[in-house]
Design an enzyme around this catalytic site. Sequence first.
Site, PDB file in Angstrom:
ATOM      1  N   GLU A   1       5.261  -7.511   6.585  1.00 10.35           N
ATOM      2  CA  GLU A   1       4.926  -6.516   7.624  1.00 10.35           C
ATOM      3  C   GLU A   1       6.066  -6.336   8.619  1.00 10.35           C
ATOM      4  OE1 GLU A   1       2.621  -4.836   6.778  1.00 10.35           O
ATOM      5  OE2 GLU A   1       1.405  -6.184   5.556  1.00 10.35           O
TER       6      GLU A   1
ATOM      7  N   LEU B   1       0.830  -1.207   0.000  1.00 13.54           N
ATOM      8  CA  LEU B   1       0.000   0.000   0.000  1.00 13.54           C
ATOM      9  C   LEU B   1       0.868   1.262   0.000  1.00 13.54           C
ATOM     10  CD1 LEU B   1      -2.735  -1.145   2.551  1.00 13.54           C
ATOM     11  CD2 LEU B   1      -2.979  -0.913   0.062  1.00 13.54           C
TER      12      LEU B   1
HETATM   13  O1  GNR Z   1      -2.338  -5.626   0.689  1.00 12.26           O
HETATM   14  C1  GNR Z   1      -1.230  -6.149   0.572  1.00 12.26           C
HETATM   15  N1  GNR Z   1      -1.078  -7.240  -0.214  1.00 12.26           N
HETATM   16  C2  GNR Z   1       0.058  -8.011  -0.238  1.00 12.26           C
HETATM   17  C3  GNR Z   1       0.207  -8.922  -1.276  1.00 12.26           C
HETATM   18  C4  GNR Z   1       1.323  -9.725  -1.328  1.00 12.26           C
HETATM   19  C5  GNR Z   1       2.290  -9.640  -0.363  1.00 12.26           C
HETATM   20  C6  GNR Z   1       2.180  -8.725   0.655  1.00 12.26           C
HETATM   21  C7  GNR Z   1       1.069  -7.930   0.728  1.00 12.26           C
HETATM   22  S1  GNR Z   1       0.898  -6.802   2.018  1.00 12.26           S
HETATM   23  C8  GNR Z   1      -0.060  -5.564   1.266  1.00 12.26           C
HETATM   24  C9  GNR Z   1      -0.432  -4.491   2.255  1.00 12.26           C
HETATM   25  C10 GNR Z   1       0.825  -3.810   2.745  1.00 12.26           C
HETATM   26  O2  GNR Z   1       1.451  -3.016   2.093  1.00 12.26           O
HETATM   27  N2  GNR Z   1       1.263  -4.141   3.925  1.00 12.26           N
HETATM   28  O3  GNR Z   1       2.392  -3.607   4.402  1.00 12.26           O
HETATM   29 NI    NI Z   2       3.595  -3.102   2.666  1.00 11.42          NI
END
Ligand code: GNR
Ligand code: NI
Length: 172
Positions: free
Chosen positions: A138, A96
């Site tokens: 994360e 994001l």
């Molecule tokens: O929404 C998210 N989808 C995702 C898809 C594949 C691997 C990791 C992610 S995390 C992401 C949301 C985000 O940015 N979390 O930090």
């Molecule tokens: Ni992320």
Amino acid sequence: MTTRPIITLPDEKTLRQVSRPVAAVDAATRGLFDDMLETMYDAPGIGLAAIQIGMPQRLVVLDLAKEGEDKTPMFFANPEIVWSSPEISDYEEGCLSIPEFFEMVQRPKEVKVHYRDRNNEPRELHATGLLATCLQHEIDHLNGVLFIDHISKLKRDRVIKKFQKAQKLGKL
Ligand code: GNR
Ligand code: NI
């Protein structure tokens, strides 16, 4: 509960910060967890680290439920990877904080994570599949690491430049 703005590239000054552990999960932490969850659902995304809304605390929310399924929110305070599998998995990741960019990333297929839950109880989780991938994504955020750090320098430099240029042109 409120949604908060999500920090994106090129704001590396924020996104590269190393977040600090919470002393304990208290009412204020739960309030922040709730804002993170609402911000994540609104985006929409499947995970969010507190630094993505500008709070340098070691807090993560996740919900891997698909659209139309019942929500399954998960809350992690001070998550720590205590074991990673030697087997590697490939997954096309997005973030994001790096909108509209997706690339294959290799990470350990399974991880064991220690953390505190929403009630400050210590927990251990053996994660596999998308949960393992997402938790590692994360926990990287908590250490100022972005998924583009796991791809080639050429692609990384290109995407960072794209966001710098977009900001200069007033498009962010
Ligand atoms: O929404 C998210 N989808 C995702 C898809 C594949 C691997 C990791 C992610 S995390 C992401 C949301 C985000 O940015 N979390 O930090
Ligand atoms: Ni992320």
